[in-house]
Design a protein around this motif. Sequence first.
Motif, PDB file in Angstrom:
ATOM      1  N   ILE A 192       0.852  -1.186   0.000  1.00  0.00           N
ATOM      2  CA  ILE A 192       0.000   0.000   0.000  1.00  0.00           C
ATOM      3  C   ILE A 192       0.889   1.237   0.000  1.00  0.00           C
ATOM      4  O   ILE A 192       1.877   1.313   0.731  1.00  0.00           O
ATOM      5  CB  ILE A 192      -0.929   0.012   1.218  1.00  0.00           C
ATOM      6  CG1 ILE A 192      -1.726  -1.288   1.298  1.00  0.00           C
ATOM      7  CG2 ILE A 192      -1.885   1.198   1.164  1.00  0.00           C
ATOM      8  CD1 ILE A 192      -2.602  -1.389   2.527  1.00  0.00           C
TER       9      ILE A 192
ATOM     10  N   GLN B 276      -1.813   6.399   0.622  1.00  0.00           N
ATOM     11  CA  GLN B 276      -3.058   5.738   0.994  1.00  0.00           C
ATOM     12  C   GLN B 276      -3.056   5.345   2.468  1.00  0.00           C
ATOM     13  O   GLN B 276      -4.063   5.490   3.161  1.00  0.00           O
ATOM     14  CB  GLN B 276      -3.330   4.509   0.138  1.00  0.00           C
ATOM     15  CG  GLN B 276      -4.707   3.926   0.447  1.00  0.00           C
ATOM     16  CD  GLN B 276      -5.084   2.745  -0.413  1.00  0.00           C
ATOM     17  OE1 GLN B 276      -4.521   1.671  -0.262  1.00  0.00           O
ATOM     18  NE2 GLN B 276      -6.031   2.956  -1.304  1.00  0.00           N
ATOM     19  N   CYS B 277      -1.924   4.853   2.960  1.00  0.00           N
ATOM     20  CA  CYS B 277      -1.852   4.521   4.380  1.00  0.00           C
ATOM     21  C   CYS B 277      -2.088   5.757   5.240  1.00  0.00           C
ATOM     22  O   CYS B 277      -2.736   5.689   6.292  1.00  0.00           O
ATOM     23  CB  CYS B 277      -0.501   3.886   4.710  1.00  0.00           C
ATOM     24  SG  CYS B 277      -0.373   2.140   4.251  1.00  0.00           S
TER      25      CYS B 277
ATOM     26  N   CYS C 131       0.396  -1.439   6.802  1.00  0.00           N
ATOM     27  CA  CYS C 131       1.041  -0.148   6.564  1.00  0.00           C
ATOM     28  C   CYS C 131       2.374  -0.001   7.302  1.00  0.00           C
ATOM     29  O   CYS C 131       2.474  -0.306   8.495  1.00  0.00           O
ATOM     30  CB  CYS C 131       0.103   0.991   6.966  1.00  0.00           C
ATOM     31  SG  CYS C 131      -1.276   1.225   5.821  1.00  0.00           S
TER      32      CYS C 131
ATOM     33  N   ASP D 271      -0.851  -1.841  -4.054  1.00  0.00           N
ATOM     34  CA  ASP D 271      -1.890  -2.597  -3.343  1.00  0.00           C
ATOM     35  C   ASP D 271      -2.964  -1.637  -2.827  1.00  0.00           C
ATOM     36  O   ASP D 271      -2.762  -0.415  -2.757  1.00  0.00           O
ATOM     37  CB  ASP D 271      -1.276  -3.384  -2.187  1.00  0.00           C
ATOM     38  CG  ASP D 271      -2.216  -4.461  -1.641  1.00  0.00           C
ATOM     39  OD1 ASP D 271      -3.287  -4.695  -2.239  1.00  0.00           O
ATOM     40  OD2 ASP D 271      -1.876  -5.072  -0.614  1.00  0.00           O
ATOM     41  N   ASP D 272      -4.099  -2.207  -2.464  1.00  0.00           N
ATOM     42  CA  ASP D 272      -5.202  -1.429  -1.907  1.00  0.00           C
ATOM     43  C   ASP D 272      -5.943  -2.295  -0.891  1.00  0.00           C
ATOM     44  O   ASP D 272      -6.439  -3.360  -1.239  1.00  0.00           O
ATOM     45  CB  ASP D 272      -6.157  -0.990  -3.016  1.00  0.00           C
ATOM     46  CG  ASP D 272      -7.203  -0.002  -2.524  1.00  0.00           C
ATOM     47  OD1 ASP D 272      -8.031  -0.390  -1.678  1.00  0.00           O
ATOM     48  OD2 ASP D 272      -7.185   1.158  -2.977  1.00  0.00           O
ATOM     49  N   GLN D 273      -5.977  -1.831   0.342  1.00  0.00           N
ATOM     50  CA  GLN D 273      -6.706  -2.543   1.390  1.00  0.00           C
ATOM     51  C   GLN D 273      -7.738  -1.626   2.032  1.00  0.00           C
ATOM     52  O   GLN D 273      -8.069  -1.767   3.208  1.00  0.00           O
ATOM     53  CB  GLN D 273      -5.723  -3.059   2.450  1.00  0.00           C
ATOM     54  CG  GLN D 273      -4.865  -4.217   1.994  1.00  0.00           C
ATOM     55  CD  GLN D 273      -5.611  -5.543   1.986  1.00  0.00           C
ATOM     56  OE1 GLN D 273      -6.784  -5.612   2.328  1.00  0.00           O
ATOM     57  NE2 GLN D 273      -4.938  -6.612   1.590  1.00  0.00           N
TER      58      GLN D 273
END
Length: 342
Positions: A67, A71-72, A90, A199-201
């Motif tokens: 990520i 975004q984190c 993260c 990535d994307d969580q």
Amino acid sequence: MVHAQSYQPSFRPDALKDSPAGHPNEVLVVGSPHLSTLPASFKPEMVEPLLNRLVKWRPTAVASENISGLQCDAMRRQRERQAEAVETYCFDPSAAGRAIGLDVPAANAEVEKMLAAWPGAPSPAQRRRLALVFLAAGEPASALVQWLRLPTGERHADGALTTELTADLQAQTTKKSETDLVAAQLAARSGLERVWSVDDQSFVGAPIDEKAYGAAIARAWNNPATKARTAAATTLYAGIERTDGLLEMYRALNSPDMAAQAYQSDWGAALTEPSAQAYGRRYVGYWETRNLRMVANIREVLGRAPGTKLIAIVGASHKPYYEAYLHQMRDVKLVDVEPVLQ
């Protein structure tokens, strides 16, 4: 009940015959095991046969299943919704941020500024500075790229780049991780300055009974395809110490028949999971959303410099979805990884 796809859209980018101006964007998707799950007998040098083959493809960008720092940072501002994901996925940039006096957004802006004026032959001090800024930006893989591009004797503390931070960077060079041992090493050996975190969580579904959800998905996964997949993985893991054992694992995970087996054992089975709460379909909703966002991040990277040759290192379960979604894009040319791994 079978739901046939009777309607077909009139616009299908993958079927068009026109060609974008200039050199195409090329993407090589490399499905990877998570190296942290390999036996204790695994050694970092086992990645060399794989790296040698990937470097020969001459990538101009490398993406990893991490990520982004930005975004984190956004997820940390939604702690009530994202606390568990932040804790699990993260990197903590706070020590580097305090050392350099930059928060994550400011450090990312500084990265862009530095790279826009980056010299052809940066000094060791410039690379150490950029490594520190990448750490503050929440991009440890890119910091490692800078560290690896330094001569061994230049890998030391330097002002705000403290001995603690340099020790962390040095530890990354042998960390049991495909991001550090494959993606960052590949970027450094290819003369690149960073790894792109795609990535994307951030997915947050409706509240559910977590215990019941987990039990329903476990039941869906209990099927012949999963048993066959597990048996194959056990054999590959047992052969890790053989010459080219890790390379053979990558070849197997990237074989064409792996996609169908993964679907039958996992998402296809989940779609038919019969709980009244539709737990299986919710799980697939999470999975497809995550992969769509990951591929969107890759597409954004390609848009920064049309004509990019990008290698995406990602957990093998993502590879079929990566390729299915990327294949729909008019300005993306997928490359078969099998010949590259021979």
